[in-house]
Scaffold this motif. Structure first.
Motif, PDB file in Angstrom:
ATOM      1  N   THR A  17       0.831  -1.205   0.000  1.00  0.00           N
ATOM      2  CA  THR A  17       0.000   0.000   0.000  1.00  0.00           C
ATOM      3  C   THR A  17       0.865   1.255   0.000  1.00  0.00           C
ATOM      4  OG1 THR A  17      -1.777  -1.174   1.137  1.00  0.00           O
ATOM      5  CG2 THR A  17      -1.839   1.214   1.239  1.00  0.00           C
ATOM      6  N   ASP A  18       2.015   1.188   0.683  1.00  0.00           N
ATOM      7  CA  ASP A  18       2.929   2.336   0.718  1.00  0.00           C
ATOM      8  C   ASP A  18       3.538   2.634  -0.649  1.00  0.00           C
ATOM      9  OD1 ASP A  18       2.487   2.662   3.428  1.00  0.00           O
ATOM     10  OD2 ASP A  18       4.350   1.657   4.034  1.00  0.00           O
ATOM     11  N   TYR A  19       3.719   1.615  -1.470  1.00  0.00           N
ATOM     12  CA  TYR A  19       4.397   1.785  -2.759  1.00  0.00           C
ATOM     13  C   TYR A  19       3.454   1.949  -3.944  1.00  0.00           C
ATOM     14  CZ  TYR A  19       8.945   0.709  -0.763  1.00  0.00           C
ATOM     15  OH  TYR A  19      10.104   0.752  -0.025  1.00  0.00           O
ATOM     16  N   LEU A  20       2.277   1.366  -3.860  1.00  0.00           N
ATOM     17  CA  LEU A  20       1.399   1.311  -5.025  1.00  0.00           C
ATOM     18  C   LEU A  20       0.248   2.298  -4.923  1.00  0.00           C
ATOM     19  CD1 LEU A  20       1.232  -2.581  -5.323  1.00  0.00           C
ATOM     20  CD2 LEU A  20       2.728  -1.015  -6.586  1.00  0.00           C
ATOM     21  N   ASP A  21      -0.046   2.954  -6.024  1.00  0.00           N
ATOM     22  CA  ASP A  21      -1.174   3.867  -6.094  1.00  0.00           C
ATOM     23  C   ASP A  21      -2.408   3.045  -6.463  1.00  0.00           C
ATOM     24  OD1 ASP A  21      -2.691   6.162  -6.112  1.00  0.00           O
ATOM     25  OD2 ASP A  21      -2.131   6.705  -8.172  1.00  0.00           O
ATOM     26  N   ALA A  22      -2.815   2.199  -5.503  1.00  0.00           N
ATOM     27  CA  ALA A  22      -3.927   1.284  -5.743  1.00  0.00           C
ATOM     28  C   ALA A  22      -4.528   0.877  -4.412  1.00  0.00           C
ATOM     29  CB  ALA A  22      -3.436   0.039  -6.489  1.00  0.00           C
ATOM     30  N   ASP A  23      -5.735   0.387  -4.469  1.00  0.00           N
ATOM     31  CA  ASP A  23      -6.383  -0.199  -3.302  1.00  0.00           C
ATOM     32  C   ASP A  23      -5.897  -1.641  -3.226  1.00  0.00           C
ATOM     33  OD1 ASP A  23      -8.097  -0.811  -1.205  1.00  0.00           O
ATOM     34  OD2 ASP A  23      -9.783  -1.226  -2.537  1.00  0.00           O
ATOM     35  N   VAL A  24      -5.019  -1.936  -2.273  1.00  0.00           N
ATOM     36  CA  VAL A  24      -4.436  -3.267  -2.141  1.00  0.00           C
ATOM     37  C   VAL A  24      -5.208  -4.042  -1.083  1.00  0.00           C
ATOM     38  CG1 VAL A  24      -2.355  -4.605  -1.668  1.00  0.00           C
ATOM     39  CG2 VAL A  24      -2.167  -2.361  -2.772  1.00  0.00           C
ATOM     40  N   GLU A  25      -5.760  -5.164  -1.499  1.00  0.00           N
ATOM     41  CA  GLU A  25      -6.522  -6.015  -0.588  1.00  0.00           C
ATOM     42  C   GLU A  25      -5.813  -7.348  -0.441  1.00  0.00           C
ATOM     43  OE1 GLU A  25     -10.661  -6.413  -1.621  1.00  0.00           O
ATOM     44  OE2 GLU A  25     -10.657  -4.449  -2.586  1.00  0.00           O
ATOM     45  N   LYS A 159      14.461  -0.874   8.191  1.00  0.00           N
ATOM     46  CA  LYS A 159      14.451  -2.096   7.385  1.00  0.00           C
ATOM     47  C   LYS A 159      13.510  -1.935   6.185  1.00  0.00           C
ATOM     48  CE  LYS A 159      13.319  -6.930   7.701  1.00  0.00           C
ATOM     49  NZ  LYS A 159      12.774  -7.984   8.511  1.00  0.00           N
ATOM     50  N   ASN A 160      12.353  -1.337   6.398  1.00  0.00           N
ATOM     51  CA  ASN A 160      11.405  -1.135   5.297  1.00  0.00           C
ATOM     52  C   ASN A 160      11.944  -0.170   4.245  1.00  0.00           C
ATOM     53  OD1 ASN A 160       9.604  -2.958   6.349  1.00  0.00           O
ATOM     54  ND2 ASN A 160       8.247  -1.415   7.231  1.00  0.00           N
ATOM     55  N   GLU A 161      12.767   0.803   4.661  1.00  0.00           N
ATOM     56  CA  GLU A 161      13.392   1.720   3.697  1.00  0.00           C
ATOM     57  C   GLU A 161      14.304   0.972   2.734  1.00  0.00           C
ATOM     58  OE1 GLU A 161      15.594   4.733   5.746  1.00  0.00           O
ATOM     59  OE2 GLU A 161      13.831   5.490   6.797  1.00  0.00           O
ATOM     60  N   LEU A 162      14.918  -0.107   3.221  1.00  0.00           N
ATOM     61  CA  LEU A 162      15.871  -0.888   2.428  1.00  0.00           C
ATOM     62  C   LEU A 162      15.222  -2.055   1.701  1.00  0.00           C
ATOM     63  CD1 LEU A 162      18.620  -1.229   5.170  1.00  0.00           C
ATOM     64  CD2 LEU A 162      18.650   0.321   3.212  1.00  0.00           C
ATOM     65  N   SER A 163      14.020  -2.360   2.019  1.00  0.00           N
ATOM     66  CA  SER A 163      13.328  -3.582   1.640  1.00  0.00           C
ATOM     67  C   SER A 163      13.509  -4.045   0.194  1.00  0.00           C
ATOM     68  CB  SER A 163      11.831  -3.393   1.905  1.00  0.00           C
ATOM     69  OG  SER A 163      11.081  -4.438   1.357  1.00  0.00           O
ATOM     70  N   HIS A 164      13.919  -5.299   0.050  1.00  0.00           N
ATOM     71  CA  HIS A 164      14.000  -5.936  -1.266  1.00  0.00           C
ATOM     72  C   HIS A 164      12.616  -6.026  -1.893  1.00  0.00           C
ATOM     73  CE1 HIS A 164      13.546  -8.902   1.905  1.00  0.00           C
ATOM     74  NE2 HIS A 164      13.096  -9.791   1.049  1.00  0.00           N
ATOM     75  N   ARG A 165      11.601  -6.277  -1.089  1.00  0.00           N
ATOM     76  CA  ARG A 165      10.225  -6.302  -1.589  1.00  0.00           C
ATOM     77  C   ARG A 165       9.803  -4.902  -2.032  1.00  0.00           C
ATOM     78  NH1 ARG A 165       8.408  -8.215   2.410  1.00  0.00           N
ATOM     79  NH2 ARG A 165       8.616 -10.379   1.766  1.00  0.00           N
ATOM     80  N   GLY A 166      10.179  -3.914  -1.228  1.00  0.00           N
ATOM     81  CA  GLY A 166       9.859  -2.528  -1.570  1.00  0.00           C
ATOM     82  C   GLY A 166      10.478  -2.118  -2.893  1.00  0.00           C
ATOM     83  N   ARG A 167      11.696  -2.570  -3.142  1.00  0.00           N
ATOM     84  CA  ARG A 167      12.364  -2.241  -4.411  1.00  0.00           C
ATOM     85  C   ARG A 167      11.638  -2.881  -5.591  1.00  0.00           C
ATOM     86  NH1 ARG A 167      18.808  -2.024  -2.756  1.00  0.00           N
ATOM     87  NH2 ARG A 167      18.460  -0.628  -1.006  1.00  0.00           N
ATOM     88  N   ALA A 168      11.154  -4.098  -5.409  1.00  0.00           N
ATOM     89  CA  ALA A 168      10.382  -4.753  -6.471  1.00  0.00           C
ATOM     90  C   ALA A 168       9.026  -4.066  -6.644  1.00  0.00           C
ATOM     91  CB  ALA A 168      10.208  -6.239  -6.156  1.00  0.00           C
ATOM     92  N   LEU A 169       8.396  -3.709  -5.533  1.00  0.00           N
ATOM     93  CA  LEU A 169       7.099  -3.019  -5.605  1.00  0.00           C
ATOM     94  C   LEU A 169       7.232  -1.647  -6.257  1.00  0.00           C
ATOM     95  CD1 LEU A 169       5.689  -3.978  -2.094  1.00  0.00           C
ATOM     96  CD2 LEU A 169       4.711  -4.653  -4.317  1.00  0.00           C
ATOM     97  N   GLU A 170       8.352  -0.975  -6.025  1.00  0.00           N
ATOM     98  CA  GLU A 170       8.595   0.323  -6.655  1.00  0.00           C
ATOM     99  C   GLU A 170       8.663   0.174  -8.179  1.00  0.00           C
ATOM    100  OE1 GLU A 170      11.404   4.195  -5.814  1.00  0.00           O
ATOM    101  OE2 GLU A 170      12.115   2.225  -5.186  1.00  0.00           O
ATOM    102  N   GLN A 171       9.298  -0.889  -8.649  1.00  0.00           N
ATOM    103  CA  GLN A 171       9.345  -1.155 -10.093  1.00  0.00           C
ATOM    104  C   GLN A 171       7.945  -1.444 -10.637  1.00  0.00           C
ATOM    105  OE1 GLN A 171      12.247  -4.117 -11.224  1.00  0.00           O
ATOM    106  NE2 GLN A 171      13.695  -3.343  -9.704  1.00  0.00           N
ATOM    107  N   LEU A 172       7.168  -2.215  -9.884  1.00  0.00           N
ATOM    108  CA  LEU A 172       5.776  -2.488 -10.286  1.00  0.00           C
ATOM    109  C   LEU A 172       4.994  -1.183 -10.363  1.00  0.00           C
ATOM    110  CD1 LEU A 172       3.223  -4.161 -10.863  1.00  0.00           C
ATOM    111  CD2 LEU A 172       3.074  -4.593  -8.381  1.00  0.00           C
ATOM    112  N   ALA A 173       5.141  -0.325  -9.372  1.00  0.00           N
ATOM    113  CA  ALA A 173       4.439   0.970  -9.362  1.00  0.00           C
ATOM    114  C   ALA A 173       4.793   1.797 -10.591  1.00  0.00           C
ATOM    115  CB  ALA A 173       4.762   1.739  -8.088  1.00  0.00           C
ATOM    116  N   ASP A 174       6.074   1.841 -10.940  1.00  0.00           N
ATOM    117  CA  ASP A 174       6.499   2.586 -12.134  1.00  0.00           C
ATOM    118  C   ASP A 174       5.876   1.985 -13.394  1.00  0.00           C
ATOM    119  OD1 ASP A 174       8.039   4.216 -10.507  1.00  0.00           O
ATOM    120  OD2 ASP A 174       9.943   3.219 -11.011  1.00  0.00           O
TER     121      ASP A 174
END
Length: 179
Positions: A17-25, A159-174
């Motif tokens: 939810t923090d990375y994506l401009d979407a309603d994540v369920e 830890k969340n700032e560095l997150s490997h998942r966050g980096r992948a989610l950022e690419q998805l968001a783009d």
């Protein structure tokens, strides 16, 4: 846009939810996880199956993550959860402690499935394996050091700032923003 995140982990949904401009369920579905050395292949297969199981119009996302130790040919990699449950972090540390090169990375692949389309996005955080330190986190966090600090020593926010998942989610968001 609404996305279904196939997970039982509320924290992953909050991170998405923090990375994506979407309603994540959250979508609690136990897909058949294939055995593969490739995180993207595992996540993509899970996303295809989950999309079919969801039966609606909403796209789904699935993630697969692991700890990859360079001089152990990427072990435990996609088998990290199983290895943690069976060997434990102390034994993994013992395996890595005598290596000349204890470099490692936490890696994540996020797969997005919408009908026939399946796209994968990968993120990684480099580090090295060290003797267990710290009381926070979970899994291999006490033996994974990034910039002088283990994940178990870091605050959740750091830890969340560095997150490997966050980096992948950022690419998805783009990618979603460009669609």
């Amino acid at each position: 846009m609404s996305l279904l995140f196939v997970t039982t982990n509320d924290g992953k949904v909050r991170e998405a939810t923090d990375y994506l401009d979407a309603d994540v369920e959250q979508f609690d579905y136990d897909y058949a996880e294939i055995q593969s050395d490739d995180l993207a292949e595992i996540a993509a297969r899970g996303a295809r199956e989950s999309r079919e199981a969801a039966g609606g119009d909403d796209p789904v996302i699935v993630d697969d993550s692991g700890l990859f130790i360079s001089d152990l040919d990427g072990f435990p990699g996609p088998y990290s959860s199983y290895v943690e449950d069976t060997l434990g972090i102390e034994r993994v540390w013992e395996l890595a402690s005598d290596l000349d090169d204890r470099s490692a990375a936490f890696r994540c692949a996020v797969a997005y499935a919408d009908g026939e389309t399946v796209e994968t996005f990968e993120g990684a955080v480099p580090g090295r394996i060290v003797a267990p330190r710290g009381t926070g986190g979970f899994g291999f966090d006490p033996i994974f050091e990034h910039d002088g600090e283990t994940y178990a020593e870091m605050s959740t926010a750091r830890k969340n700032e560095l997150s490997h998942r966050g980096r992948a989610l950022e690419q998805l968001a783009d990618w979603l923003a460009a669609e």
